[in-house]
Design a protein around this motif. Structure first.
Motif, PDB file in Angstrom:
ATOM      1  N   LEU A 185     134.893  27.755  -9.970  1.00 46.32           N
ATOM      2  CA  LEU A 185     134.975  28.143  -8.794  1.00 46.32           C
ATOM      3  C   LEU A 185     136.547  28.312  -8.303  1.00 46.32           C
ATOM      4  O   LEU A 185     137.348  27.476  -8.911  1.00 46.32           O
ATOM      5  CB  LEU A 185     134.106  28.086  -7.644  1.00 46.32           C
ATOM      6  N   ASP A 186     136.915  29.027  -7.237  1.00 46.35           N
ATOM      7  CA  ASP A 186     138.336  28.887  -6.769  1.00 46.35           C
ATOM      8  C   ASP A 186     138.664  27.820  -6.051  1.00 46.35           C
ATOM      9  O   ASP A 186     138.538  27.761  -4.664  1.00 46.35           O
ATOM     10  CB  ASP A 186     138.440  30.231  -5.803  1.00 46.35           C
ATOM     11  N   VAL A 187     139.224  26.785  -6.659  1.00 46.21           N
ATOM     12  CA  VAL A 187     139.608  25.346  -6.013  1.00 46.21           C
ATOM     13  C   VAL A 187     140.548  24.725  -6.823  1.00 46.21           C
ATOM     14  O   VAL A 187     140.716  24.669  -8.097  1.00 46.21           O
ATOM     15  CB  VAL A 187     138.415  24.343  -5.956  1.00 46.21           C
ATOM     16  N   HIS A 188     141.848  24.831  -6.158  1.00 46.38           N
ATOM     17  CA  HIS A 188     142.962  24.294  -6.739  1.00 46.38           C
ATOM     18  C   HIS A 188     143.773  23.237  -6.015  1.00 46.38           C
ATOM     19  O   HIS A 188     143.821  23.379  -4.598  1.00 46.38           O
ATOM     20  CB  HIS A 188     144.034  25.543  -7.091  1.00 46.38           C
ATOM     21  N   PRO A 189     144.546  22.293  -6.450  1.00 42.98           N
ATOM     22  CA  PRO A 189     145.195  21.270  -5.751  1.00 42.98           C
ATOM     23  C   PRO A 189     145.957  21.751  -4.702  1.00 42.98           C
ATOM     24  O   PRO A 189     145.923  21.340  -3.437  1.00 42.98           O
ATOM     25  CB  PRO A 189     145.969  20.309  -6.823  1.00 42.98           C
ATOM     26  N   ASP A 190     146.977  22.684  -4.899  1.00 43.38           N
ATOM     27  CA  ASP A 190     148.052  23.084  -3.980  1.00 43.38           C
ATOM     28  C   ASP A 190     147.235  24.026  -2.868  1.00 43.38           C
ATOM     29  O   ASP A 190     147.846  23.777  -1.519  1.00 43.38           O
ATOM     30  CB  ASP A 190     149.152  23.795  -4.443  1.00 43.38           C
TER      31      ASP A 190
ATOM     32  N   PRO B 143     140.445  33.397 -14.848  1.00 42.09           N
ATOM     33  CA  PRO B 143     139.719  32.661 -14.174  1.00 42.09           C
ATOM     34  C   PRO B 143     138.579  33.479 -13.080  1.00 42.09           C
ATOM     35  O   PRO B 143     137.745  32.803 -12.998  1.00 42.09           O
ATOM     36  CB  PRO B 143     140.841  31.925 -13.248  1.00 42.09           C
ATOM     37  N   GLU B 144     139.037  34.398 -12.656  1.00 40.64           N
ATOM     38  CA  GLU B 144     138.334  35.215 -11.770  1.00 40.64           C
ATOM     39  C   GLU B 144     137.034  35.609 -12.254  1.00 40.64           C
ATOM     40  O   GLU B 144     136.026  35.669 -11.647  1.00 40.64           O
ATOM     41  CB  GLU B 144     138.755  36.371 -11.046  1.00 40.64           C
ATOM     42  N   GLN B 145     137.229  36.123 -13.891  1.00 37.89           N
ATOM     43  CA  GLN B 145     135.710  36.346 -14.489  1.00 37.89           C
ATOM     44  C   GLN B 145     134.894  35.311 -14.785  1.00 37.89           C
ATOM     45  O   GLN B 145     133.853  35.243 -14.502  1.00 37.89           O
ATOM     46  CB  GLN B 145     136.080  37.036 -15.809  1.00 37.89           C
ATOM     47  N   VAL B 146     135.742  34.090 -14.951  1.00 38.66           N
ATOM     48  CA  VAL B 146     135.101  32.704 -14.955  1.00 38.66           C
ATOM     49  C   VAL B 146     133.991  32.442 -13.863  1.00 38.66           C
ATOM     50  O   VAL B 146     132.881  31.972 -14.037  1.00 38.66           O
ATOM     51  CB  VAL B 146     135.837  31.594 -15.588  1.00 38.66           C
ATOM     52  N   TRP B 147     134.668  32.440 -12.711  1.00 35.83           N
ATOM     53  CA  TRP B 147     134.126  32.191 -11.480  1.00 35.83           C
ATOM     54  C   TRP B 147     133.058  32.772 -11.108  1.00 35.83           C
ATOM     55  O   TRP B 147     131.935  32.467 -10.697  1.00 35.83           O
ATOM     56  CB  TRP B 147     135.175  32.029 -10.278  1.00 35.83           C
TER      57      TRP B 147
ATOM     58  N   ARG C  77     131.155  34.707 -13.304  1.00 35.33           N
ATOM     59  CA  ARG C  77     130.141  34.295 -14.340  1.00 35.33           C
ATOM     60  C   ARG C  77     129.459  33.257 -13.793  1.00 35.33           C
ATOM     61  O   ARG C  77     127.862  33.221 -13.841  1.00 35.33           O
ATOM     62  CB  ARG C  77     130.700  34.000 -15.600  1.00 35.33           C
ATOM     63  N   HIS C  78     129.986  32.214 -13.304  1.00 36.50           N
ATOM     64  CA  HIS C  78     129.470  30.985 -12.675  1.00 36.50           C
ATOM     65  C   HIS C  78     128.860  31.478 -11.187  1.00 36.50           C
ATOM     66  O   HIS C  78     127.308  31.052 -11.103  1.00 36.50           O
ATOM     67  CB  HIS C  78     130.214  29.814 -12.264  1.00 36.50           C
ATOM     68  N   ALA C  79     129.223  32.293 -10.519  1.00 35.57           N
ATOM     69  CA  ALA C  79     128.400  32.635  -9.383  1.00 35.57           C
ATOM     70  C   ALA C  79     127.296  33.562  -9.593  1.00 35.57           C
ATOM     71  O   ALA C  79     126.265  33.281  -9.062  1.00 35.57           O
ATOM     72  CB  ALA C  79     129.446  33.331  -8.298  1.00 35.57           C
ATOM     73  N   LEU C  80     127.157  34.470 -10.528  1.00 36.36           N
ATOM     74  CA  LEU C  80     126.368  35.292 -11.020  1.00 36.36           C
ATOM     75  C   LEU C  80     125.198  34.451 -11.493  1.00 36.36           C
ATOM     76  O   LEU C  80     123.871  34.619 -11.170  1.00 36.36           O
ATOM     77  CB  LEU C  80     126.442  36.291 -11.739  1.00 36.36           C
ATOM     78  N   THR C  81     125.504  33.560 -12.280  1.00 41.68           N
ATOM     79  CA  THR C  81     124.214  32.446 -12.863  1.00 41.68           C
ATOM     80  C   THR C  81     123.601  31.716 -11.776  1.00 41.68           C
ATOM     81  O   THR C  81     122.301  31.858 -11.736  1.00 41.68           O
ATOM     82  CB  THR C  81     124.979  31.515 -13.877  1.00 41.68           C
ATOM     83  N   ALA C  82     124.648  31.276 -10.898  1.00 40.68           N
ATOM     84  CA  ALA C  82     123.784  30.359  -9.688  1.00 40.68           C
ATOM     85  C   ALA C  82     122.680  31.327  -8.789  1.00 40.68           C
ATOM     86  O   ALA C  82     121.887  30.933  -8.549  1.00 40.68           O
ATOM     87  CB  ALA C  82     124.787  29.795  -9.031  1.00 40.68           C
ATOM     88  N   ALA C  83     123.533  32.780  -8.836  1.00 42.13           N
ATOM     89  CA  ALA C  83     122.514  33.584  -7.719  1.00 42.13           C
ATOM     90  C   ALA C  83     121.242  33.988  -8.345  1.00 42.13           C
ATOM     91  O   ALA C  83     120.315  33.981  -7.760  1.00 42.13           O
ATOM     92  CB  ALA C  83     123.280  34.698  -7.331  1.00 42.13           C
ATOM     93  N   ALA C  84     121.362  34.228  -9.780  1.00 42.75           N
ATOM     94  CA  ALA C  84     120.259  34.345 -10.539  1.00 42.75           C
ATOM     95  C   ALA C  84     119.302  33.414 -10.480  1.00 42.75           C
ATOM     96  O   ALA C  84     117.953  33.481 -10.367  1.00 42.75           O
ATOM     97  CB  ALA C  84     120.542  35.042 -11.897  1.00 42.75           C
ATOM     98  N   CYS C  85     119.660  32.002 -10.492  1.00 44.33           N
ATOM     99  CA  CYS C  85     119.058  30.831 -10.550  1.00 44.33           C
ATOM    100  C   CYS C  85     118.411  30.706  -9.354  1.00 44.33           C
ATOM    101  O   CYS C  85     116.968  30.403  -9.173  1.00 44.33           O
ATOM    102  CB  CYS C  85     119.906  29.673 -10.999  1.00 44.33           C
ATOM    103  N   ARG C  86     119.029  30.675  -8.217  1.00 43.56           N
ATOM    104  CA  ARG C  86     118.507  30.594  -6.962  1.00 43.56           C
ATOM    105  C   ARG C  86     117.249  31.447  -6.509  1.00 43.56           C
ATOM    106  O   ARG C  86     116.398  31.176  -5.837  1.00 43.56           O
ATOM    107  CB  ARG C  86     119.660  30.407  -5.960  1.00 43.56           C
TER     108      ARG C  86
ATOM    109  N   GLU D  33     125.235  29.017   2.121  1.00 41.45           N
ATOM    110  CA  GLU D  33     126.699  28.755   1.958  1.00 41.45           C
ATOM    111  C   GLU D  33     127.167  27.503   1.559  1.00 41.45           C
ATOM    112  O   GLU D  33     128.565  27.593   1.225  1.00 41.45           O
ATOM    113  CB  GLU D  33     127.230  29.182   3.519  1.00 41.45           C
ATOM    114  N   ILE D  34     126.630  26.570   1.616  1.00 43.13           N
ATOM    115  CA  ILE D  34     127.219  25.103   0.749  1.00 43.13           C
ATOM    116  C   ILE D  34     126.776  25.054  -0.546  1.00 43.13           C
ATOM    117  O   ILE D  34     127.062  23.783  -0.927  1.00 43.13           O
ATOM    118  CB  ILE D  34     126.954  24.098   1.827  1.00 43.13           C
ATOM    119  N   SER D  35     126.000  25.901  -1.073  1.00 42.92           N
ATOM    120  CA  SER D  35     125.602  25.563  -2.548  1.00 42.92           C
ATOM    121  C   SER D  35     126.432  25.849  -3.438  1.00 42.92           C
ATOM    122  O   SER D  35     127.175  26.799  -3.349  1.00 42.92           O
ATOM    123  CB  SER D  35     124.298  26.485  -2.508  1.00 42.92           C
ATOM    124  N   ALA D  36     126.741  24.999  -4.232  1.00 36.83           N
ATOM    125  CA  ALA D  36     127.982  25.138  -5.282  1.00 36.83           C
ATOM    126  C   ALA D  36     127.413  26.103  -6.425  1.00 36.83           C
ATOM    127  O   ALA D  36     125.965  26.068  -6.735  1.00 36.83           O
ATOM    128  CB  ALA D  36     128.180  23.804  -6.088  1.00 36.83           C
ATOM    129  N   PRO D  37     128.317  26.880  -6.870  1.00 36.57           N
ATOM    130  CA  PRO D  37     127.754  27.915  -8.083  1.00 36.57           C
ATOM    131  C   PRO D  37     127.731  27.243  -9.358  1.00 36.57           C
ATOM    132  O   PRO D  37     127.469  27.745 -10.520  1.00 36.57           O
ATOM    133  CB  PRO D  37     129.038  28.975  -8.081  1.00 36.57           C
TER     134      PRO D  37
END
Ligand SMILES: *Cc1c(COP(=O)(O)O)cnc(C)c1O
Length: 395
Positions: free
Chosen positions: A178-183, A268-272, A274-283, A299-303
Motif C-alpha cells: 500500500l501507499d506508505v513511504h518514509p518521507d 506501485p499503484e497497480q500493485v497496491w 491488487r492488494h486492496a482488491l484481494t483484501a476486499a474480496a476476502c473480507r 477503515e483500519i483494516s490492512a489490505p
C-alpha cells in the motif's frame, strides 16, 4: 484424498514468509559474484538506488544483512540513546515487542496502548506529547500483522515532526502493499523487509534513515559499530570502490534486485490496487459467510492481511490443520495476544491475487463446516467473486 503434512501445500496464504516470486528465485540462482568485483559493486549500488526509488525517498536506504526483526533491534540500538525518552505506540504484538529493544537503550520508555483490534489516533499521540514534552523518540508499527490493523502513520508523523521528535516506523508488512513511504510519513527510521509484500524469501531488511537520524546516530556513543546491529557500518556501503563491512548476502541481493524491478515494472499503484482488491474480496466473503473480522473497523483494516475472528469453542490450530489437510491451504494463526483467537489470511506480494481470496474463503468455510460450525459457504464465495467481477467491469 488428504494433503499430507509431509507434502508441500497447494497454496500458502500466510502473513509471511510468503511464496517468493519465481523471478526472484531465478535471480537468486545466478552465479555468486566476488563482492569486490566492480560488476557486483555496481549492481549493489543499483539495488540501493532502485530501493531508494521504490521507497520514494531522498536518501539511499541501508540494506541490512538479516530479517527485519534484526533491523528493528538495530534501529533501536542505533537511534535510541541513554538520554532519550521514547513514546512507544502499541496497538498490537509487534508494537508491544518494540519496547523490549527500546528499553535496552533509552533513559525511559512510556507507552500509549489501545486494544489490539484498534488503531492509535494521531490526536492521542499529540495529547501524550503535550503531557510529556520531554519525549524525544516516537515508535510505531504501521501494520501490526497479528491484528491486521493499520495505524495512521502519516498523521502521526506530522504530530511527531511538529513536536521535533524522531519517528521510527515498522513498515515490514505494509511497504510494497500500500501507499506508505518514509518521507511521506516523516519517518526518521523506516524498517521494512523482503519477505512480505516484496515477495523475497526471508533474508534482507531495508532501512530508510533520514539525514537528522544519521546525525543523531553519529552523535550516539552507544550506537553499534563493527556489529551485525550496526546501521552506521552500512551507511556508505553502496558507494562502489568501498569495502563492505562483511560479505553481502550476494544471492539475496540478486533476489531483492529482481523483486524491486518487478514492483516498479508492474507499477506501485497497480500493485497496491491488487492488494486492496484481494483484501476486499476476502473480507466480503468472510463476512458474507457469517464470520467476524478482528479489526474494529473497515477503515483500519490492512489490505495486506485479513484477520478473522475464530468462532468461540473452536480450536484455531485444528481449524488451520483441517484447511491444510483437506484442501492443501495454509493460513497463519494469531501471535502473542491474538494466538488462538484469529486465523490470518495474507495478501502480500505473490499471494495478493484476488482469486486466492475466493479460495481462502472456500477453504476456511469448508474447514469450519467440517468441524460442525455452520457457515453460509455459498454466500461467502459469491460475495467474494462479486467483488472481483465488479472490479473487472470498471475501467
Ligand atoms: C514480519 C514482521 C516483522 C519481522 O519479522 P521477521 O520474523 O523478521 O520476518 C516485523 N514487524 C512486522 C509488523 C512484521 O509483520
Amino acid at each position: 484424498m488428504p494433503y499430507l503434512d509431509s507434502h508441500e501445500p497447494v497454496l500458502s496464504l500466510t502473513t509471511g514468509p510468503v511464496p517468493a516470486y519465481p523471478a526472484v528465485l531465478r535471480a537468486m540462482g545466478s552465479p555468486i559474484s566476488y563482492d569486490a568485483d566492480p560488476v557486483f559493486q555496481h549492481r549493489y549500488a543499483n539495488v540501493v538506488e532502485t530501493a531508494r526509488v521504490a521507497l520514494r525517498s531522498r536518501s539511499p536506504p541501508v540494506i541490512l544483512q538479516g530479517e527485519p526483526v534484526l533491523a528493528l533491534e538495530a534501529a533501536a540500538a542505533s537511534l535510541i540513546a541513554a538520554d532519550d525518552v521514547v513514546l512507544n505506540l502499541v496497538s498490537g504484538v509487534y508494537g508491544k515487542g518494540f519496547a523490549s529493544w527500546a528499553r535496552r537503550h533509552a533513559g525511559e520508555v512510556i507507552e500509549l496502548e489501545v486494544p489490539f483490534n484498534e488503531a492509535i489516533p494521531a490526536e492521542a499521540v499529540a495529547a501524550e506529547l503535550r503531557r510529556r514534552p520531554d519525549v524525544t523518540v516516537v515508535s510505531v508499527c504501521h501494520h501490526d500483522t497479528p491484528s491486521g490493523t493499520l495505524n495512521p502513520v502519516a498523521s502521526i508523523g506530522t504530530v511527531v515532526a511538529s513536536h521535533g521528535g524522531y519517528f521510527l516506523v515498522d513498515a515490514v508488512s505494509s511497504f510494497g502493499g500500500l501507499d506508505v513511504h518514509p518521507d511521506a510519513c516523516a519517518a526518521d527510521v523506516f524498517v521494512t523487509g523482503g519477505n512480505k509484500c516484496l515477495g523475497c524469501p526471508p533474508g534482507l531488511s531495508l532501512v530508510g534513515v533520514s539525514d537528522r537520524a544519521w546525525a543523531k546516530m553519529e552523535r550516539n556513543p552507544a550506537a553499534p559499530r563493527a556489529s551485525a546491529l550496526s546501521l552506521l557500518d552500512w551507511k556508505e556501503a553502496w558507494r562502489p570502490g568501498r569495502q563492505f563491512p562483511s560479505t553481502p548476502l550476494i544471492a539475496e541481493i540478486n533476489g531483492l534486485a529482481a523483486a524491486l524491478d518487478l514492483y516498479l515494472a508492474e507499477g506501485p499503484e497497480q500493485v497496491w490496487a491488487r492488494h486492496a482488491l484481494t483484501a476486499a474480496a476476502c473480507r466480503a466473503g468472510i463476512t458474507a459467510m457469517g464470520l467476524e473480522l478482528w479489526p474494529a473497523r473497515a477503515e483500519i483494516s490492512a489490505p495486506t492481511a485479513t484477520v478473522v475472528r475464530v468462532p468461540p469453542n473452536l480450536d484455531e490450530a485444528v481449524l488451520r490443520a483441517v484447511a491444510r489437510q483437506r484442501y492443501g491451504m495454509v493460513f497463519s494463526g494469531g501471535r502473542g495476544a491474538t494466538a488462538g483467537l484469529v486465523t490470518r489470511i495474507g495478501h502480500m506480494g505473490p499471494s495478493a491475487q484476488p482469486i486466492f481470496a475466493t479460495l481462502a474463503v472456500t477453504a476456511l468455510g469448508g474447514a469450519l463446516r467440517a468441524l460442525g460450525h455452520p457457515v453460509a459457504l455459498g454466500a461467502g464465495v459469491e460475495a467474494s467473486l462479486a467483488v472481483i467481477d465488479e472490479a473487472s467491469r470498471s475501467p
